[in-house]
Design an enzyme around this catalytic site. Structure first.
Site, PDB file in Angstrom:
ATOM      1  N   LYS A 112       1.020  -0.933   0.278  1.00  0.00           N
ATOM      2  CA  LYS A 112       0.066   0.311   0.400  1.00  0.00           C
ATOM      3  C   LYS A 112       0.912   1.060   0.425  1.00  0.00           C
ATOM      4  O   LYS A 112       0.767   2.340  -0.664  1.00  0.00           O
ATOM      5  CB  LYS A 112      -0.720   0.242   1.392  1.00  0.00           C
ATOM      6  CG  LYS A 112      -2.000  -0.849   0.764  1.00  0.00           C
ATOM      7  CD  LYS A 112      -2.761  -1.221   2.005  1.00  0.00           C
ATOM      8  CE  LYS A 112      -4.241  -2.033   1.701  1.00  0.00           C
ATOM      9  NZ  LYS A 112      -3.864  -3.647   1.075  1.00  0.00           N
TER      10      LYS A 112
HETATM   11  C1  LIG Z   1      -4.199  -4.821   0.569  1.00  0.00           C
HETATM   12  C2  LIG Z   1      -3.361  -5.680   0.165  1.00  0.00           C
HETATM   13  C3  LIG Z   1      -3.269  -6.516  -1.012  1.00  0.00           C
HETATM   14  C4  LIG Z   1      -4.847  -6.629  -1.587  1.00  0.00           C
HETATM   15  O1  LIG Z   1      -4.224  -6.076  -2.945  1.00  0.00           O
HETATM   16  P1  LIG Z   1      -5.784  -5.228  -2.719  1.00  0.00           P
HETATM   17  O2  LIG Z   1      -5.507  -4.175  -4.183  1.00  0.00           O
HETATM   18  O3  LIG Z   1      -7.339  -5.189  -2.456  1.00  0.00           O
HETATM   19  O4  LIG Z   1      -6.505  -6.360  -4.672  1.00  0.00           O
HETATM   20  C5  LIG Z   1      -2.488  -7.633  -0.889  1.00  0.00           C
HETATM   21  N1  LIG Z   1      -1.424  -8.019  -0.003  1.00  0.00           N
HETATM   22  C6  LIG Z   1      -1.444  -7.108   1.192  1.00  0.00           C
HETATM   23  C7  LIG Z   1      -0.084  -7.520   2.200  1.00  0.00           C
HETATM   24  C8  LIG Z   1      -2.528  -6.162   0.920  1.00  0.00           C
HETATM   25  O5  LIG Z   1      -1.793  -5.420   2.135  1.00  0.00           O
END
Ligand SMILES: *Cc1c(COP(=O)(O)O)cnc(C)c1O
Length: 498
Positions: A112
């Site tokens: 993120k």
């Molecule tokens: C948010 C997240 C995901 C999922 O990603 P999306 O964009 O919501 O599909 C996968 N792995 C981690 C570690 C995340 O923080």
């Protein structure tokens, strides 16, 4: 380039408007009216560039109302020394023609950061144009990871304030310490008595309260949103799909124009959707492989065309993928329907009313031409972590473990195309599960810091500095309030009490 809404395709707004508002007034998601095209020469030109330079070539294709000067400053600020190591999103070989794209070298050690380091800057540019320069106030209710990533992204970004509420007993000790020790002059953090839903309900109530809005306006402030459906969180993610391809090209691992697969551990469908935009823009992608944990709603949808949220919710070792409604899927469906907002409205009204919808056979065929999908449970995830470490000396986290497992099953079925597995978190963010997988549950550490140390000792792979640096830090934010006291906390943290 302008943006329209998945629920009203007559709307046409600027990128700044879409980013400042987050969601369209009628509840739709902002999407680009058309998708820019890149050719082989453009892709070849990315190969010798740094990540930041690549971002400066891709972002302007979508953010046409931002100046070159703005985007240069924003990308420099977003992808600087807060990323550990030689590059923000490096590609590491795993075996044969399979590599891993690591998206977790940022300040909170998860993917993120790739978007949340840039979004605050995009928001300040947008605020100048569409919010008449008002200060943007971000309110976040968090169950842990998003709150910290948002705090790190907004920290000390001029023209923004960020306030995060978390459930006092609903986050891990490491997550709590990450938030309560947050640095920065424009940040506020407060624990609330209750669970995540209480925090979320409280934030929503404040966000939509006319009196609060008025009080903010008097102080030249207004609310903005940093949640995962904001276009400003999606567009930065497109960059790393191009960047991974450019890295493979630069290494001579692929020829320009050669198609590759990406396998993405998926929850809200934001990461993999950015890959779909990259493919639509002309990046040579064969298949996007959607990897899910035991919450397999997307596996079913991408293989049968039926989306059905009425199913058991599983709590897994890959919590960021524990999701039943993947919000960003709405964008894909709108585009595949040829930007038809009436049909999109019909499908998502059905989802709301009946908990399910089914797309036409023609649409399903189109989906299957681009997407493959698979899922696995916790035992398979842990086995994938252990096998990957034993066979290739590569340590992956639980979310990446799901992707590895799903990818290996896909490859075993016959498609040997060069592939990139997208890795979304540092293994040290999930030390307990990773250590458990490697040692078959036989480890001695009892608290999270000791588990980090034990995992380091076991593998000889150093933990990221931001996680190790938390040990021994003194919390800065110690307030705990009830849901009813949240509004007063907001005024206090913003310094706008009567
Ligand atoms: C948010 C997240 C995901 C999922 O990603 P999306 O964009 O919501 O599909 C996968 N792995 C981690 C570690 C995340 O923080």
């Amino acid at each position: 380039m302008n943006y329209t809404s998945t629920r009203n395709n007559r709307l046409s707004v600027s990128a700044s408007f879409a980013i400042a508002n987050g969601i369209s007034a009628e509840g739709g998601l902002f999407v680009p009216e058309s998708i820019p095209h890149t050719d082989a020469a453009f892709i070849a030109s990315l190969a010798p560039l740094s990540y930041t330079e690549r971002a400066r070539k891709i972002l302007p294709l979508f953010l046409t109302d931002y100046t070159e000067k703005e985007l240069k400053a924003y990308t420099a600020a977003a992808y600087g020394s807060q990323f550990e190591g030689p590059a923000p999103a490096p590609v590491t070989p795993l075996h044969d023609n399979v590599s891993v794209l690591e998206l977790w070298h940022g300040p909170t050690c998860a993917f993120k950061d790739m978007a949340l380091q840039l979004l605050p800057h995009l928001l300040t540019g947008a605020a100048k144009r569409v919010l008449e320069g008002k200060e943007s106030v971000i309110l976040v209710a968090t169950s842990g990871d998003t709150g910290k990533a948002a705090l790190e992204g907004f920290k000390d970004v001029a023209g923004t304030r960020i306030l995060v509420f978390f459930p006092d007993k609903g986050v891990s000790p490491m997550q709590k310490l990450q938030m309560t020790t947050q640095e920065g002059n424009n940040v506020g953090v407060c624990a609330i008595e209750g669970n995540f839903d209480d925090a979320q309900t409280g934030v929503k109530a404040i966000f939509t309260d006319a009196g609060v809005k008025e009080r903010l306006l008097k102080n030249n402030m207004c609310f903005s949103s940093a949640n995962s459906i904001n276009w400003g969180r999606l567009v930065p993610q497109i960059v790393y799909f191009f960047s991974a391809y450019a890295d493979l090209l630069a290494k001579g691992a692929i020829a320009n124009g050669e198609k590759i697969n990406f396998c993405v551990p998926t929850g809200n469908f934001g990461n993999i959707l950015a890959g779909w935009y990259a493919k639509r823009m002309g990046l040579p992608v064969n298949k996007l492989i959607c990897a899910s944990n035991e919450n397999d709603v997307l596996t079913e949808f991408l293989t049968t065309g039926r989306y059905n949220r009425c199913r058991t919710f599983h709590t897994t070792v890959s919590p960021s993928m524990d999701i039943l409604i993947s919000s960003n899927l709405e964008r894909l469906i709108f585009h595949l329907l040829g930007n038809d907002s009436d049909e999109t409205n019909r499908l998502f009204a059905a989802l709301k009313e009946n908990g399910e919808y089914t797309v036409s056979d023609a649409l399903l065929e189109e989906i299957k031409a681009t997407f493959a999908a698979g899922c696995c449970n916790d035992d398979a995830t842990k086995a994938a972590i252990a096998d990957t470490y034993r066979e290739h000396g590569y340590l992956c986290d639980t979310h990446t473990g799901v992707a590895v497992r799903v990818y290996e099953a896909y490859r075993a079925a016959g498609d040997m195309t060069p592939s990139v597995i997208v890795s979304t978190a540092s293994p040290y963010k999930f030390s307990k599960a990773v250590l458990g997988a490697l040692t078959d549950g036989r480890f001695t550490a009892e608290n999270e810091f000791d588990m980090v140390s034990e995992l380091e000792a076991f593998t000889g792979i150093p933990a990221p500095a931001p996680l190790k640096g938390l040990k021994g830090k003194t919390p800065r934010f110690t307030n705990v309030c009830t849901q009813a006291e949240m509004e007063a906390q907001v005024y206090g943290l913003l310094g706008i009490e009567d």
